[in-house]
Design a protein around this motif. Structure first.
Motif, PDB file in Angstrom:
ATOM      1  N   VAL A 149       1.399  -6.403  10.474  1.00  0.00           N
ATOM      2  CA  VAL A 149       0.208  -7.017   9.894  1.00  0.00           C
ATOM      3  C   VAL A 149      -0.851  -7.154  10.963  1.00  0.00           C
ATOM      4  O   VAL A 149      -0.607  -7.716  12.045  1.00  0.00           O
ATOM      5  CB  VAL A 149       0.525  -8.400   9.294  1.00  0.00           C
ATOM      6  N   HIS A 163       2.750  -7.026   5.060  1.00  0.00           N
ATOM      7  CA  HIS A 163       2.237  -5.741   4.581  1.00  0.00           C
ATOM      8  C   HIS A 163       3.420  -4.813   4.365  1.00  0.00           C
ATOM      9  O   HIS A 163       4.122  -4.447   5.315  1.00  0.00           O
ATOM     10  CB  HIS A 163       1.262  -5.151   5.604  1.00  0.00           C
ATOM     11  N   THR A 220       4.722  -1.079   2.835  1.00  0.00           N
ATOM     12  CA  THR A 220       4.255   0.256   2.495  1.00  0.00           C
ATOM     13  C   THR A 220       5.328   0.959   1.669  1.00  0.00           C
ATOM     14  O   THR A 220       6.529   0.692   1.829  1.00  0.00           O
ATOM     15  CB  THR A 220       3.946   1.087   3.756  1.00  0.00           C
ATOM     16  N   ALA A 234      -3.454 -10.237   3.889  1.00  0.00           N
ATOM     17  CA  ALA A 234      -2.028 -10.065   4.137  1.00  0.00           C
ATOM     18  C   ALA A 234      -1.454 -11.030   5.164  1.00  0.00           C
ATOM     19  O   ALA A 234      -1.976 -11.173   6.259  1.00  0.00           O
ATOM     20  CB  ALA A 234      -1.744  -8.633   4.577  1.00  0.00           C
ATOM     21  N   ALA A 238      -5.804  -5.537   2.471  1.00  0.00           N
ATOM     22  CA  ALA A 238      -4.714  -5.873   3.388  1.00  0.00           C
ATOM     23  C   ALA A 238      -5.234  -6.647   4.590  1.00  0.00           C
ATOM     24  O   ALA A 238      -4.641  -7.645   5.018  1.00  0.00           O
ATOM     25  CB  ALA A 238      -4.004  -4.593   3.844  1.00  0.00           C
ATOM     26  N   THR A 289       0.833  -1.193   0.000  1.00  0.00           N
ATOM     27  CA  THR A 289       0.000   0.000   0.000  1.00  0.00           C
ATOM     28  C   THR A 289       0.872   1.248   0.000  1.00  0.00           C
ATOM     29  O   THR A 289       2.067   1.195   0.297  1.00  0.00           O
ATOM     30  CB  THR A 289      -0.933   0.043   1.235  1.00  0.00           C
TER      31      THR A 289
END
Length: 221
Positions: free
Chosen positions: A215, A202, A204, A199, A195, A44
């Motif tokens: 997570v 995770h 970013t 997930a 997510a 993300t």
């Protein structure tokens, strides 16, 4: 972001960076990353942060004018792709069932099995051209195509962005169920529900820098 068993990683990156030709500033930086078999990696970050470039780096395919530096070790020969619009993964005019058999070399019964697993069990849909499918149906067909490639690594670029709420929930359940436990799935998304639902890791991305994020407990689908 280093796994313990790096020799078993599907993909390893070290001191990786992507830059535009003639520009010393990196557009994407990855200090260390290992993707293990069976992981569900959700990526993300805000628009323009480098998520699409991250997928290109995982795939080893960069647009003209970009250069990669660092170490990239890929232990796979096949790669599955699920685009934002399912139709982008399919020839719009070739009947779906025939197309999946030809592209993946799969037997008819295996194609029918996977299409049923993604919710396309109506034989009439198998005879339709992808251009005749709804957006949600085409997205499921793109997932089926990725699964049938038997690729150890599957990349998905905003796979729920074009779907309504109900279709999104069905697609998440389908992804969770149909992607094999030995296949690694990397999903780029703006949707926090993706997510939470999928997930095991995770990542970013902020201004091109990739980092690990804790997570949350996976939501019940």
């Amino acid at each position: 972001m280093v796994n313990k068993d790096t020799d078993d990683a599907v993909l390893s990156l070290r001191d990786a960076a992507v830059r535009a030709e003639g520009d010393s500033r990196p557009l994407l930086e990855i200090a260390a990353l290992d993707l293990a078999a069976g992981e569900r990696v959700i990526v993300t970050g805000p628009s323009g942060s480098g998520k699409s470039l991250f997928l290109s780096t995982i795939a080893g395919r960069w647009a003209p004018g970009l250069r990669f530096s660092g170490t990239r070790i890929a232990r796979f020969v096949r790669l599955g792709m699920i685009p934002q619009r399912g139709l982008d993964a399919l020839h719009p005019l070739t009947p779906l069932g025939r197309q999946l058999r030809r592209v993946t070399g799969s037997r008819s019964d295996r194609v029918a099995e996977v299409l049923a697993a993604v919710g396309l069990d109506d034989l009439e849909l198998h005879r339709r051209r992808p251009a005749e499918l709804s957006g949600g149906q085409a997205q499921r067909a793109a997932v089926a195509l990725a699964v049938l490639t038997r690729a150890p690594l599957i990349l998905a670029d905003e796979p729920t962005s074009a779907l309504d709420h109900d279709s999104r929930e069905r697609t998440l359940r389908m992804l969770d169920a149909v992607i094999g436990p030995e296949q690694t799935l990397v999903v780029v998304t703006h949707d926090p529900a993706v997510a939470e639902a999928l997930a095991t890791r995770h990542l970013t991305i902020d201004a091109g820098v990739v980092s690990e994020h804790p997570v949350r407990e996976r939501a019940h689908l």
